[in-house]
Design a protein around this motif. Structure first.
Motif, PDB file in Angstrom:
ATOM      1  N   ASN A 136       0.745  -1.168  -0.027  1.00 47.35           N
ATOM      2  CA  ASN A 136      -0.144   0.018   0.007  1.00 47.35           C
ATOM      3  C   ASN A 136       1.002   1.482   0.199  1.00 47.35           C
ATOM      4  OD1 ASN A 136      -2.409  -1.327   0.029  1.00 47.35           O
ATOM      5  ND2 ASN A 136      -2.429  -1.391   2.464  1.00 47.35           N
ATOM      6  N   GLU A 137       1.839   1.236   0.734  1.00 48.36           N
ATOM      7  CA  GLU A 137       2.858   2.347   0.908  1.00 48.36           C
ATOM      8  C   GLU A 137       3.437   2.606  -0.521  1.00 48.36           C
ATOM      9  OE1 GLU A 137       5.883   2.143   3.983  1.00 48.36           O
ATOM     10  OE2 GLU A 137       4.163   1.922   5.370  1.00 48.36           O
ATOM     11  N   ILE A 138       3.854   1.498  -1.243  1.00 49.44           N
ATOM     12  CA  ILE A 138       4.701   1.608  -2.374  1.00 49.44           C
ATOM     13  C   ILE A 138       3.573   1.985  -3.292  1.00 49.44           C
ATOM     14  CG2 ILE A 138       5.673   0.229  -4.538  1.00 49.44           C
ATOM     15  CD1 ILE A 138       7.308   0.687  -1.843  1.00 49.44           C
ATOM     16  N   GLU A 139       2.275   1.513  -3.239  1.00 42.93           N
ATOM     17  CA  GLU A 139       1.188   2.167  -4.191  1.00 42.93           C
ATOM     18  C   GLU A 139       1.145   3.682  -4.060  1.00 42.93           C
ATOM     19  OE1 GLU A 139      -1.408   1.929  -7.274  1.00 42.93           O
ATOM     20  OE2 GLU A 139       0.189   0.661  -6.760  1.00 42.93           O
ATOM     21  N   CYS A 199       6.502   3.591 -13.652  1.00 44.51           N
ATOM     22  CA  CYS A 199       5.486   3.808 -12.621  1.00 44.51           C
ATOM     23  C   CYS A 199       4.199   3.099 -13.237  1.00 44.51           C
ATOM     24  CB  CYS A 199       5.291   5.008 -12.257  1.00 44.51           C
ATOM     25  SG  CYS A 199       6.766   5.835 -11.440  1.00 44.51           S
ATOM     26  N   GLN A 200       3.737   3.335 -14.413  1.00 46.00           N
ATOM     27  CA  GLN A 200       2.732   2.896 -15.039  1.00 46.00           C
ATOM     28  C   GLN A 200       2.532   1.451 -15.101  1.00 46.00           C
ATOM     29  OE1 GLN A 200       0.096   4.588 -15.541  1.00 46.00           O
ATOM     30  NE2 GLN A 200       0.445   6.632 -16.532  1.00 46.00           N
ATOM     31  N   LYS A 201       3.590   0.724 -15.199  1.00 47.78           N
ATOM     32  CA  LYS A 201       3.746  -0.650 -15.294  1.00 47.78           C
ATOM     33  C   LYS A 201       3.740  -1.154 -14.092  1.00 47.78           C
ATOM     34  CE  LYS A 201       6.061  -1.089 -19.679  1.00 47.78           C
ATOM     35  NZ  LYS A 201       7.328  -1.681 -20.522  1.00 47.78           N
ATOM     36  N   GLY A 202       4.191  -0.417 -12.775  1.00 44.55           N
ATOM     37  CA  GLY A 202       4.125  -0.933 -11.431  1.00 44.55           C
ATOM     38  C   GLY A 202       5.012  -1.974 -11.282  1.00 44.55           C
TER      39      GLY A 202
END
Length: 267
Positions: A205-208, A242-245
Motif C-alpha cells: 500500500n505504501e509503494i502504491e 511507474c505505469q507498469k508498476g
C-alpha cells in the motif's frame, strides 16, 4: 561620435566555458557611465542563491570573495521557482551580477577590471561545497546487505523463507550463522533474497501511494519538458516504469527517498 544612451553590451565572450557579458549604461543627465558584469551560473555550481528561498542567506557562495576592489558582486538574476520541485533553480539565463564601483574610468579599464572580477566569480562558483559537520549521508543498503538483514532477522522463520525462495534451509541457516558468506553467493540467490526483503519490510500500500505520487509529479514535469528530449526522455522512462508498476524497483526508489527525507529532517 554621438553617445548612445541606455544600456549597451560592450563585451560578450566565454571564459572557462561560461558566458560572460559586460554592459555600459549611460544617462543623458550624467557625464559618467555605469558598468555591470554578468557571469553565467550552472546547475551544479556552488550556487549564489538558496534553492529553498531564492535569497542569499545560508549559502556557501561568498559574495565578498567573488568581488574585487574595483567590482562589487551584488546578486543574481534569472533563477526561477519550480512549483513542482518546490526549489529555486538555474536556467540558461541565470547570471551572477556585479557593478563597477568607479564610474570615472575608461571603457578599456572597466572591461579589464570586470574580467578580473569574472575570474573570481567563476572560481567561487566552481568551488567545492563544504559538507556541514552535522550532515549525515542517507544509509542505503546494497543488495547483499539487504539479504543479510533478511536472513539474520530472528523474526523471519528460516523454514518459511526457504519455502518462499526455494533456497534450502541448510543454506539459509549457514547464511544466518555466517552472514559474510553471502558475499560469495550467486547473483540469483542475492536477487531472490532481495525480492523477499522488499516483500517483508515494505508495504504494498505504501509503494502504491509512492507510485501514484511519482506519476503525478513526473506527469506534470513531462508537460513542461515536452520538446526537450534531454529532460523528457529519462523522465518518460520513469513514468512508464511507474505505469507498469515495477514493484521491486519502486520499492528501491522509495527506500532511497525515505532515507534522504529522514536526513533532510535531521538537519
Amino acid at each position: 561620435m554621438k553617445k548612445k544612451y541606455g544600456k549597451n553590451l560592450i563585451f560578450e565572450d566565454f571564459i572557462h566555458d561560461r558566458e560572460v557579458k559586460m554592459y555600459r549604461s549611460d544617462a543623458e543627465d550624467s557625464v559618467h557611465s555605469d558598468y555591470t558584469l554578468n557571469v553565467q551560473v550552472f546547475t551544479l555550481d556552488n550556487l549564489p542563491f538558496s534553492p529553498l528561498t531564492g535569497d542569499q542567506q545560508h549559502i556557501f557562495f561568498d559574495y565578498e570573495k567573488a568581488g574585487t576592489d574595483a567590482v562589487k558582486i551584488t546578486g543574481v538574476e534569472g533563477h526561477f521557482y519550480n512549483a513542482i520541485t518546490r526549489r529555486y533553480e538555474v536556467t540558461d539565463h541565470t547570471f551572477v551580477v556585479g557593478e563597477l564601483l568607479d564610474d570615472k574610468v575608461s571603457e578599456t579599464v572597466a572591461t579589464q577590471q570586470m574580467r578580473e572580477a569574472a575570474e573570481k566569480v567563476i572560481a567561487e562558483l566552481s568551488k567545492r561545497i563544504p559538507m556541514p559537520a552535522h550532515f549525515k549521508h542517507p544509509q542505503i543498503l546494497t543488495d547483499v546487505q539487504r539479504a543479510e538483514k533478511l536472513v539474520t532477522d530472528r523474526n523471519v522463520k528460516i523454514t518459511s523463507l526457504s519455502k518462499a525462495t526455494g533456497i534450502s534451509t541448510y543454506t539459509l541457516y549457514n547464511y544466518r550463522k555466517n552472514p559474510a558468506s553471502l558475499h560469495k553467493a550467486s547473483q540469483a540467490t542475492v536477487d531472490c533474497l532481495t525480492s523477499k526483503y522488499f516483500e517483508t519490510y515494505f508495504s504494498r500500500n505504501e509503494i502504491e501511494r509512492f507510485r501514484m505520487m511519482l506519476i503525478n509529479i513526473v506527469g506534470a514535469y513531462l508537460k513542461e519538458t515536452e520538446g526537450n528530449p534531454i529532460a523528457y526522455d529519462p523522465a518518460h522512462a520513469l513514468y512508464t516504469m511507474c505505469q507498469k508498476g515495477d514493484w521491486h524497483r519502486l520499492a528501491k526508489m522509495e527506500e532511497l527517498w525515505r532515507a534522504s527525507y529522514s536526513v533532510e529532517r535531521s538537519l
